[in-house]
Design a protein around this motif. Structure first.
Motif, PDB file in Angstrom:
ATOM      1  N   GLU A 104       0.832  -1.203   0.000  1.00  0.00           N
ATOM      2  CA  GLU A 104       0.000   0.000   0.000  1.00  0.00           C
ATOM      3  C   GLU A 104       0.867   1.254   0.000  1.00  0.00           C
ATOM      4  N   MET A 105       1.946   1.242   0.778  1.00  0.00           N
ATOM      5  CA  MET A 105       2.839   2.398   0.788  1.00  0.00           C
ATOM      6  C   MET A 105       3.456   2.614  -0.589  1.00  0.00           C
ATOM      7  N   GLN A 106       3.835   1.513  -1.254  1.00  0.00           N
ATOM      8  CA  GLN A 106       4.431   1.615  -2.583  1.00  0.00           C
ATOM      9  C   GLN A 106       3.433   2.202  -3.573  1.00  0.00           C
ATOM     10  N   ARG A 107       2.174   1.788  -3.474  1.00  0.00           N
ATOM     11  CA  ARG A 107       1.143   2.312  -4.373  1.00  0.00           C
ATOM     12  C   ARG A 107       0.975   3.813  -4.183  1.00  0.00           C
ATOM     13  N   ARG A 108       0.914   4.247  -2.937  1.00  0.00           N
ATOM     14  CA  ARG A 108       0.731   5.668  -2.658  1.00  0.00           C
ATOM     15  C   ARG A 108       1.936   6.491  -3.120  1.00  0.00           C
ATOM     16  N   MET A 109       3.121   5.970  -2.881  1.00  0.00           N
ATOM     17  CA  MET A 109       4.329   6.686  -3.307  1.00  0.00           C
ATOM     18  C   MET A 109       4.372   6.805  -4.826  1.00  0.00           C
ATOM     19  N   ALA A 110       3.944   5.750  -5.529  1.00  0.00           N
ATOM     20  CA  ALA A 110       3.934   5.792  -6.996  1.00  0.00           C
ATOM     21  C   ALA A 110       2.964   6.859  -7.491  1.00  0.00           C
ATOM     22  N   GLU A 111       1.808   6.996  -6.827  1.00  0.00           N
ATOM     23  CA  GLU A 111       0.837   8.016  -7.229  1.00  0.00           C
ATOM     24  C   GLU A 111       1.402   9.422  -7.022  1.00  0.00           C
ATOM     25  N   ILE A 112       2.078   9.613  -5.905  1.00  0.00           N
ATOM     26  CA  ILE A 112       2.649  10.930  -5.620  1.00  0.00           C
ATOM     27  C   ILE A 112       3.773  11.252  -6.599  1.00  0.00           C
ATOM     28  N   GLN A 113       4.598  10.257  -6.899  1.00  0.00           N
ATOM     29  CA  GLN A 113       5.680  10.477  -7.868  1.00  0.00           C
ATOM     30  C   GLN A 113       5.122  10.814  -9.244  1.00  0.00           C
ATOM     31  N   ALA A 114       4.022  10.159  -9.608  1.00  0.00           N
ATOM     32  CA  ALA A 114       3.393  10.452 -10.905  1.00  0.00           C
ATOM     33  C   ALA A 114       2.861  11.883 -10.931  1.00  0.00           C
ATOM     34  N   LEU A 115       2.295  12.337  -9.797  1.00  0.00           N
ATOM     35  CA  LEU A 115       1.812  13.717  -9.727  1.00  0.00           C
ATOM     36  C   LEU A 115       2.951  14.705  -9.925  1.00  0.00           C
ATOM     37  N   ARG A 116       4.083  14.406  -9.303  1.00  0.00           N
ATOM     38  CA  ARG A 116       5.235  15.311  -9.439  1.00  0.00           C
ATOM     39  C   ARG A 116       5.620  15.490 -10.899  1.00  0.00           C
ATOM     40  N   ARG A 117       5.575  14.405 -11.645  1.00  0.00           N
ATOM     41  CA  ARG A 117       5.993  14.450 -13.046  1.00  0.00           C
ATOM     42  C   ARG A 117       4.865  14.869 -13.984  1.00  0.00           C
ATOM     43  N   THR A 118       3.675  14.995 -13.414  1.00  0.00           N
ATOM     44  CA  THR A 118       2.574  15.586 -14.173  1.00  0.00           C
ATOM     45  C   THR A 118       2.703  17.106 -14.182  1.00  0.00           C
ATOM     46  N   TRP A 119       3.021  17.675 -13.029  1.00  0.00           N
ATOM     47  CA  TRP A 119       3.073  19.129 -12.913  1.00  0.00           C
ATOM     48  C   TRP A 119       4.453  19.703 -13.213  1.00  0.00           C
ATOM     49  N   LEU A 120       5.499  18.910 -12.990  1.00  0.00           N
ATOM     50  CA  LEU A 120       6.864  19.397 -13.188  1.00  0.00           C
ATOM     51  C   LEU A 120       7.555  18.576 -14.270  1.00  0.00           C
ATOM     52  N   ASP A 121       8.449  19.197 -15.015  1.00  0.00           N
ATOM     53  CA  ASP A 121       9.200  18.424 -15.997  1.00  0.00           C
ATOM     54  C   ASP A 121      10.130  17.457 -15.271  1.00  0.00           C
ATOM     55  N   ASP A 161      14.028  12.635  -1.480  1.00  0.00           N
ATOM     56  CA  ASP A 161      12.778  12.173  -0.861  1.00  0.00           C
ATOM     57  C   ASP A 161      12.389  10.798  -1.400  1.00  0.00           C
ATOM     58  N   GLU A 162      12.512  10.644  -2.720  1.00  0.00           N
ATOM     59  CA  GLU A 162      12.086   9.392  -3.328  1.00  0.00           C
ATOM     60  C   GLU A 162      13.040   8.254  -2.996  1.00  0.00           C
ATOM     61  N   ALA A 163      14.321   8.568  -2.818  1.00  0.00           N
ATOM     62  CA  ALA A 163      15.276   7.542  -2.384  1.00  0.00           C
ATOM     63  C   ALA A 163      14.937   7.066  -0.979  1.00  0.00           C
ATOM     64  N   VAL A 164      14.562   8.003  -0.114  1.00  0.00           N
ATOM     65  CA  VAL A 164      14.170   7.631   1.257  1.00  0.00           C
ATOM     66  C   VAL A 164      12.881   6.824   1.234  1.00  0.00           C
ATOM     67  N   ASP A 165      11.913   7.232   0.407  1.00  0.00           N
ATOM     68  CA  ASP A 165      10.653   6.483   0.299  1.00  0.00           C
ATOM     69  C   ASP A 165      10.930   5.043  -0.135  1.00  0.00           C
ATOM     70  N   HIS A 166      11.776   4.896  -1.137  1.00  0.00           N
ATOM     71  CA  HIS A 166      12.118   3.552  -1.633  1.00  0.00           C
ATOM     72  C   HIS A 166      12.773   2.735  -0.528  1.00  0.00           C
ATOM     73  N   PHE A 167      13.662   3.357   0.211  1.00  0.00           N
ATOM     74  CA  PHE A 167      14.333   2.654   1.304  1.00  0.00           C
ATOM     75  C   PHE A 167      13.320   2.221   2.375  1.00  0.00           C
ATOM     76  N   GLN A 168      12.382   3.089   2.715  1.00  0.00           N
ATOM     77  CA  GLN A 168      11.387   2.753   3.744  1.00  0.00           C
ATOM     78  C   GLN A 168      10.523   1.572   3.297  1.00  0.00           C
ATOM     79  N   ILE A 169      10.184   1.546   2.012  1.00  0.00           N
ATOM     80  CA  ILE A 169       9.396   0.426   1.487  1.00  0.00           C
ATOM     81  C   ILE A 169      10.197  -0.868   1.562  1.00  0.00           C
ATOM     82  N   GLU A 170      11.465  -0.804   1.146  1.00  0.00           N
ATOM     83  CA  GLU A 170      12.320  -1.992   1.223  1.00  0.00           C
ATOM     84  C   GLU A 170      12.469  -2.461   2.663  1.00  0.00           C
ATOM     85  N   LYS A 171      12.576  -1.518   3.568  1.00  0.00           N
ATOM     86  CA  LYS A 171      12.720  -1.876   4.985  1.00  0.00           C
ATOM     87  C   LYS A 171      11.484  -2.623   5.488  1.00  0.00           C
TER      88      LYS A 171
END
Length: 278
Positions: free
Chosen positions: A107-124, A135-145
């Motif tokens: 579930e955390m991975q799904r939410r992080m993916a949605e937020i990352q997609a939003l970032r790349r929707t509004w920003l190049d 931030d995304e490196a830390v998110d990935h690490f937390q999911i792996e943990k």
């Protein structure tokens, strides 16, 4: 540029602080180079939301960005607008999530993916990477943990090894910060375990931190012990003073004299702040 009326004085929470630097970077053609520092500039002012309106804070950011030459200035203003739209969109997305504590990795991975997609929707892509890579490196690490902790097929030793591998994927500054946090966490445990053996604690400090840092830690501990002792004595005297029945003006004068008898000028500010919350 905004025509919003902006107070001369900065918001109270920003008083005495410095505007982040390092954000005004351009390439040889004068185009804006997005960096983490630019996001820090935005967030520096936006952190005062509530003390001033969003429009006033945006005007402050726009004033800072006016230091850039064209075309970087217009590009930075466009980035600011896109960043604000992203902030609004991600806030709405997060409000749609159910408030569940202890999310599973999936579930955390799904939410992080949605937020990352939003970032790349509004920003190049370049700006999103510059703003959010850490931030995304830390998110990935937390999911792996979470995945490692929940994998019952692994032994404790295998989990520790897998966690170390996951941590190695973090950017170097974040790895270093985690290592420092662990070292000081270990130090707190050593301080408790060796409280009755100062020589053993000093040897532990020397081995863990080296001579220079160990010396600073030892001095800080002595200073803290000295403060604690004086604070306890001051608190007892203050209690008697506050219960003495003196009129308010005389009591305040006596309290200031009492603080001066226990603390230096810098410490008196700390003591006064502590007094104000008790």
């Amino acid at each position: 540029m905004s025509s919003v009326d902006v107070p001369e004085q900065v918001p109270p929470s920003l008083a005495g602080t410095s505007v982040p630097g390092g954000w005004a970077q351009t390439d040889r053609h004068g185009n804006l180079v997005p960096t983490p520092h630019l996001r820090q500039l935005f967030e520096y002012f936006l952190s005062a939301l509530g003390e001033e309106t969003l429009e006033q804070l945006v005007a402050r950011i726009e004033a800072a960005l006016s230091a850039l030459e064209e075309p970087a200035r217009s590009q930075a203003l466009a980035t600011l607008g896109a960043y604000l739209e992203y902030k609004l969109a991600v806030s709405e997305l997060e409000q749609s999530y159910s408030q569940v504590s202890g999310l599973e990795a999936g579930e955390m991975q799904r939410r992080m993916a949605e937020i990352q997609a939003l970032r790349r929707t509004w920003l190049d892509a370049d700006t999103a990477d510059a703003f959010f890579a850490d931030d995304e490196a830390v998110d990935h690490f937390q999911i792996e943990k979470l995945k490692i902790a929940g994998d019952d097929s692994l032994t404790d030793a295998q989990k520790a090894e897998a966690l170390q591998r996951a941590e190695s994927s973090l950017p170097a500054p974040l790895r270093k910060a985690r290592e420092e946090t662990r070292r000081f966490s270990d130090y707190e445990q050593a301080r408790l375990a060796l409280a009755d053996d100062p020589r053993a604690l000093e040897a532990w400090r020397q081995e863990a931190f080296g001579e220079e840092v160990a010396g600073k830690l030892a001095r800080l501990e002595e200073e803290q012990k000295d403060w604690d002792s004086r604070w306890q004595s001051y608190s007892r005297d203050r209690h008697r003073l506050m219960s003495s029945g003196l009129a308010a003006p005389e009591r305040q004068e006596a309290l200031e004299r009492l603080r001066a008898s226990y603390f230096n000028e810098t410490e008196r500010i700390r003591a006064e702040a502590l007094d104000s919350i008790r």
